[in-house]
Enzyme design. Sequence first.
Site, short mmCIF file in Angstrom:
data_model
loop_
_atom_site.label_atom_id
_atom_site.label_comp_id
_atom_site.label_asym_id
_atom_site.label_seq_id
_atom_site.Cartn_x
_atom_site.Cartn_y
_atom_site.Cartn_z
N CYS B 128 -0.37 5.94 0.20
CA CYS B 128 0.50 6.29 -0.90
C CYS B 128 0.13 5.41 -2.10
CB CYS B 128 1.94 6.05 -0.42
SG CYS B 128 3.11 5.46 -1.63
N GLU B 129 -0.11 6.02 -3.24
CA GLU B 129 -0.59 5.21 -4.38
C GLU B 129 0.53 4.41 -5.02
OE1 GLU B 129 -2.26 7.87 -7.24
OE2 GLU B 129 -0.34 8.20 -8.24
N HIS B 130 1.75 4.68 -4.61
CA HIS B 130 2.87 3.99 -5.23
C HIS B 130 3.19 2.68 -4.52
CE1 HIS B 130 4.02 8.28 -6.54
NE2 HIS B 130 3.32 7.68 -7.48
N HIS B 131 3.01 2.65 -3.21
CA HIS B 131 3.36 1.46 -2.45
C HIS B 131 2.19 0.89 -1.66
CE1 HIS B 131 7.20 3.70 -2.90
NE2 HIS B 131 7.69 2.51 -3.13
N GLN B 169 0.84 13.12 -2.14
CA GLN B 169 0.61 14.25 -1.23
C GLN B 169 0.41 15.56 -1.97
OE1 GLN B 169 3.23 14.46 2.19
NE2 GLN B 169 2.69 16.60 2.55
N HIS B 197 5.70 9.70 5.66
CA HIS B 197 5.40 8.65 4.69
C HIS B 197 6.01 7.35 5.15
CE1 HIS B 197 3.88 11.11 1.19
NE2 HIS B 197 4.17 12.01 2.10
N CYS B 199 6.23 4.72 3.59
CA CYS B 199 7.04 4.10 2.54
C CYS B 199 8.50 4.56 2.62
CB CYS B 199 6.45 4.39 1.17
SG CYS B 199 6.23 6.13 0.80
#
Lengths: 245, 237
Positions: B128-131, B169, B197, B199
């Site tokens: 996940c590019e956010h976390h 995703q 996910h 996250c």
Amino acid sequence: MDRGTPLVKGGKAEGLSGSGTTSGKVPVAGAGGWQNGHSEPQRAAAQWQEERTRSLEDNQLSLPSLEAAYSAILRGLGEDPERQGLLKTPWRAATAMQFFTKGYQEKISDILNDAIFDEDHDEMVIVKDIDMFSMCEHHLVPFIGKVSIGYLPNRKVIGVSKLARIVEIYSRRLQVQERLTKQIAKAITEALQPAGVGVVIEATHMCMVMRGVQKMNSKTVTSTMLGVFREDPKTREEFLTLIRN
Amino acid sequence: MEYAKQIVTPDMNGVCCAKNFVASCFEGFGDQAFEPKKVTVQWKEEKAPSGADALAALEGAYTSILRGLGENPERQGLLKTPRRAAKAMQFFTKGYQDSIPDILNDAIFDEDHDEIVIVKNIDMFSLCEHHLVPFFGKVHIGYLPNKKVVGLSKLARIVEIYSRRLQVQERLTKQIAVAITEALKPAGVAVVIEATHMCMVMRGVQKINSKTLTSTMLGVFREDQKTREEFLTLAKE
């Protein structure tokens, strides 16, 4: 196990040197030999004293350096930290990682003090299929699974959610599955001095699934059996059968 | 005939414009005139590989992370962790270094097959590019060939290339569909991803059993309901 010298900012280097106060539940020397483990009385510092403490203040203080490290990681991977999707990622990843290691901020004594009750129950108590999420200390990649705990009380029982909280404290750290299993078992032993404790963990290691050997369906199972669970095969068998069904 | 080209500008993070995605972004899919503006084939957005310096920088960053978390990087279990973590992270993002033409060029065959081809239950692992936390699941891909079929493993390799990146995703689903479209120019492509996910599971809301489903339907899979239904039925079983 050697955990070295903990480095905790804020001057709270309690670590292995032992904290000043315990909850008063240090195992009594001689009260059932196995419960003090193999350690001599002077080395029988309650395992709780070995817990690091990291405070919320420490988290705030170290957040900027964690963010900077994650920015460096993004650049090192060839990504563009300025693009929209990644702008706040260093901060999110840093706070996520602090959450994944929040076990360092908690002490067993804080969560257990009130929930140990005198009860004349001498049959096995099992809490099974406790979801567990931890971080492999070798690759910093999650491993996830289920923990099943059983103990044979010796006049004291514990609030059942506290077993799950013990799992949380030790799993939310950089861990090795074998050590995690043992720490959970020892914490319960020290808190309750039961006749026996059994802990089984079945986990999937992302470091094996997402990389390396890449075996999707592999699971790692570890167990720690103490007291009557170790000595008496029938008790152990009862425990293992009950957690399988 | 040129490859179907996708309109991509630098500020789109490698994703094409969502608005006129299906019809006007590809030749042969819609009635709208395709303007030969400055276009960049999606594959050209692939990023440059990182060298040995990058590994050292990553190791330094991970050492600093260990300290920042209050751990002791000198203890036995953590001694080589920065290196292992750095290499693991490079592996998890190796999709940036691979390119679609390299894996596809040889495995496109002329075949007079006009029924749906489905490859399902492709295991997918991404970050996940956010976390920077893993999400993983299964990818189901279906396409309706238009005189060309592709080696089946190449579909899984396309999934690998795009999933081994810092991803979202939704974008992952779309990139897989677009890549197949560009390579084969089929009558339609369908991609469905069902993922968990970490996250959301390990932190935040902590919903253990939640799954996220995304899908991209192009061509006849978008326009014709029966075709879409056939695909979804076959992929779900």
